[in-house]
Enzyme design. Structure first.
Site, PDB file in Angstrom:
ATOM      1  N   GLN A  13      79.270 -20.416  51.299  1.00 38.92           N
ATOM      2  CA  GLN A  13      80.383 -21.863  51.568  1.00 38.92           C
ATOM      3  C   GLN A  13      80.673 -22.082  49.900  1.00 38.92           C
ATOM      4  OE1 GLN A  13      80.041 -24.809  54.490  1.00 38.92           O
ATOM      5  NE2 GLN A  13      77.833 -24.060  54.350  1.00 38.92           N
ATOM      6  N   ASP A  39      71.752  -7.679  45.349  1.00 42.31           N
ATOM      7  CA  ASP A  39      70.614  -8.117  46.225  1.00 42.31           C
ATOM      8  C   ASP A  39      69.689  -8.678  45.282  1.00 42.31           C
ATOM      9  OD1 ASP A  39      68.335  -8.726  47.828  1.00 42.31           O
ATOM     10  OD2 ASP A  39      68.698  -6.847  49.091  1.00 42.31           O
ATOM     11  N   ALA A  63      71.140 -17.520  49.102  1.00 37.63           N
ATOM     12  CA  ALA A  63      69.986 -18.221  49.639  1.00 37.63           C
ATOM     13  C   ALA A  63      70.116 -17.597  51.190  1.00 37.63           C
ATOM     14  CB  ALA A  63      70.463 -19.866  49.661  1.00 37.63           C
ATOM     15  N   TYR A  64      68.910 -18.009  51.663  1.00 39.89           N
ATOM     16  CA  TYR A  64      68.456 -17.899  53.112  1.00 39.89           C
ATOM     17  C   TYR A  64      68.827 -19.299  53.742  1.00 39.89           C
ATOM     18  CZ  TYR A  64      66.110 -16.715  57.627  1.00 39.89           C
ATOM     19  OH  TYR A  64      65.730 -16.634  58.913  1.00 39.89           O
ATOM     20  N   THR A  65      70.035 -19.828  54.649  1.00 38.79           N
ATOM     21  CA  THR A  65      70.167 -21.102  54.839  1.00 38.79           C
ATOM     22  C   THR A  65      70.047 -21.250  56.321  1.00 38.79           C
ATOM     23  OG1 THR A  65      72.605 -20.405  54.822  1.00 38.79           O
ATOM     24  CG2 THR A  65      71.638 -21.594  52.902  1.00 38.79           C
ATOM     25  N   THR A 104      67.888 -28.105  47.839  1.00 39.57           N
ATOM     26  CA  THR A 104      68.303 -28.917  49.062  1.00 39.57           C
ATOM     27  C   THR A 104      67.176 -30.279  49.317  1.00 39.57           C
ATOM     28  OG1 THR A 104      68.028 -28.870  51.433  1.00 39.57           O
ATOM     29  CG2 THR A 104      66.480 -27.517  50.260  1.00 39.57           C
ATOM     30  N   ASP A 105      67.965 -31.209  50.065  1.00 43.24           N
ATOM     31  CA  ASP A 105      67.296 -32.432  50.457  1.00 43.24           C
ATOM     32  C   ASP A 105      65.916 -32.078  51.409  1.00 43.24           C
ATOM     33  OD1 ASP A 105      69.131 -31.270  52.505  1.00 43.24           O
ATOM     34  OD2 ASP A 105      69.404 -33.179  53.510  1.00 43.24           O
ATOM     35  N   TYR A 128      62.152 -23.551  55.863  1.00 50.04           N
ATOM     36  CA  TYR A 128      63.230 -23.596  54.749  1.00 50.04           C
ATOM     37  C   TYR A 128      62.877 -24.495  53.823  1.00 50.04           C
ATOM     38  CZ  TYR A 128      68.036 -24.611  53.144  1.00 50.04           C
ATOM     39  OH  TYR A 128      68.876 -24.648  52.299  1.00 50.04           O
ATOM     40  N   TRP A 152      73.689 -31.635  53.459  1.00 49.91           N
ATOM     41  CA  TRP A 152      74.536 -31.511  54.539  1.00 49.91           C
ATOM     42  C   TRP A 152      76.179 -30.761  54.063  1.00 49.91           C
ATOM     43  CZ3 TRP A 152      74.801 -36.759  57.943  1.00 49.91           C
ATOM     44  CH2 TRP A 152      73.376 -36.753  58.219  1.00 49.91           C
TER      45      TRP A 152
END
Ligand code: NAP
Length: 291
Positions: A13, A39, A63-65, A104-105, A128, A152
């Site tokens: 994204q 990679d 990232a692994y999300t 991230t939050d 995560y 978010w």
């Protein structure tokens, strides 16, 4: 000499939004990579790629999300979210490249009654979140690093809450959405613009590069229920949005009940005007409707 900016995880994204906006920055050479080209879990390949390219900046969007899946596969989440960052940092030794790393939050447990500051002590409650916190620690191993914590995230690219609700609003009479988790949505297009403004501003000496952690989300606060209602309204749908408690959806993941990030530091350091989440949400939905 033209600055080279390497973007990893560029098909996600945020990476896609950066790519879309990069055409406005003709003075820089952008190199977009995803797993196929680079990679980041492959230490040797990462070292060779970065040494040959010799970028001035790296924006690490790799990232692994998959937050739920990470509970059953923390090893893979950690390999990508922390090991990948460590490999990038190791590849930078001896260079003067600057790293912008995204976090991230979810590094917080969500028990704060007020917006999180950058120096609040993280306490992740999920696999995560732990993997991303380990990634932050790895990123801090490079002194020329800015970590941007966001929350978010959604976009016209990829899969996300906004696109899921839009799709359900078009086919269902009602949907249940949790109202007891509050946060701030982030349109990835706004975050991409902010990152490119920071990089171009530093290159053009409009800003001083200050390493460290910065928070970024859209302005305003809402629950997932509020967000869903706004999406349904923007879609012109009659679908009813029913508020439910998180306990109605038993999950292995303990999601933060409150994950609002205080954005004073990034706003003041880089003179950013951050749009309100409602404005940006409507911009994103208009874009989705046009495509
Ligand atoms: N999404 C959110 O709600 C959210 C919230 C807060 C913070 N963040 C953070 O924001 C950043 C961007 O998120 P996003 O939503 O844009 O993520 P995304 O859409 O999941 O994109 C991540 C990209 O990284 C790629 N990738 C995975 N493993 C890789 C590897 N080993 N090497 C290179 N690339 C790899 C993925 O490829 P594949 O698809 O092929 O795996 C994907 O293209 C991440 O750091 C994320 O943790 C996201």
């Amino acid at each position: 000499m033209m600055s080279t900016i390497l973007v990893t995880g560029a098909s996600g994204q945020l990476g896609s939004e950066i790519r879309e906006r990069s055409v406005r920055y003709s003075g820089y050479t952008f190199v977009f990579t995803d797993t196929g080209e680079l990679d980041v879990t492959d230490a040797e390949a990462t070292a060779v790629f970065i040494a040959e390219l010799s970028p001035s900046w790296i924006i690490n969007c790799a990232a692994y999300t998959a937050v739920d899946k990470a509970e059953d596969d923390e090893e893979t989440a950690t390999l990508i979210n922390a090991g990948g960052v460590e490999n990038i940092v190791n590849a930078l030794m001896g260079s003067d490249c600057r790293l912008i790393h995204i976090s991230t939050d979810y590094v917080f447990d969500g028990t704060s009654p007020v917006p999180y500051l950058e120096n609040d002590i993280p306490s992740p409650d999920s696999a995560y979140g732990r993997s991303k916190l380990a990634g932050e620690k790895a990123a801090m191993g490079w002194p020329q690093t800015v970590i941007i914590r966001t929350s978010w995230l959604y976009s016209s690219y990829g899969n996300n809450f906004v696109k899921t609700i839009l799709s359900k609003a078009g086919s269902l009479r009602s949907i249940n959405v949790v109202f007891d988790q509050a946060g701030s949505p982030t349109y990835a297009a706004d975050l991409a613009s902010a990152i490119l403004e920071i990089i171009s501003g530093v290159i053009q000496n409009r800003y001083v590069f200050v390493p460290g952690i910065f928070n970024y989300s859209n302005e305003g606060v809402c629950s997932w229920y509020d967000l869903a209602r706004e999406i349904v309204t923007a879609a012109g749908s009659e679908c009813e949005v029913i508020p439910v408690r998180s306990s109605a959806y038993p999950s292995k993941v303990r999601r933060p009940a409150y994950s609002v990030l205080d954005k004073t530091r990034i706003r003041e350091s880089y003179n950013l005007t951050i749009p309100h989440w409602r404005t940006s949400l409507n911009n994103c939905i208009s874009k989705i409707n046009r495509t």
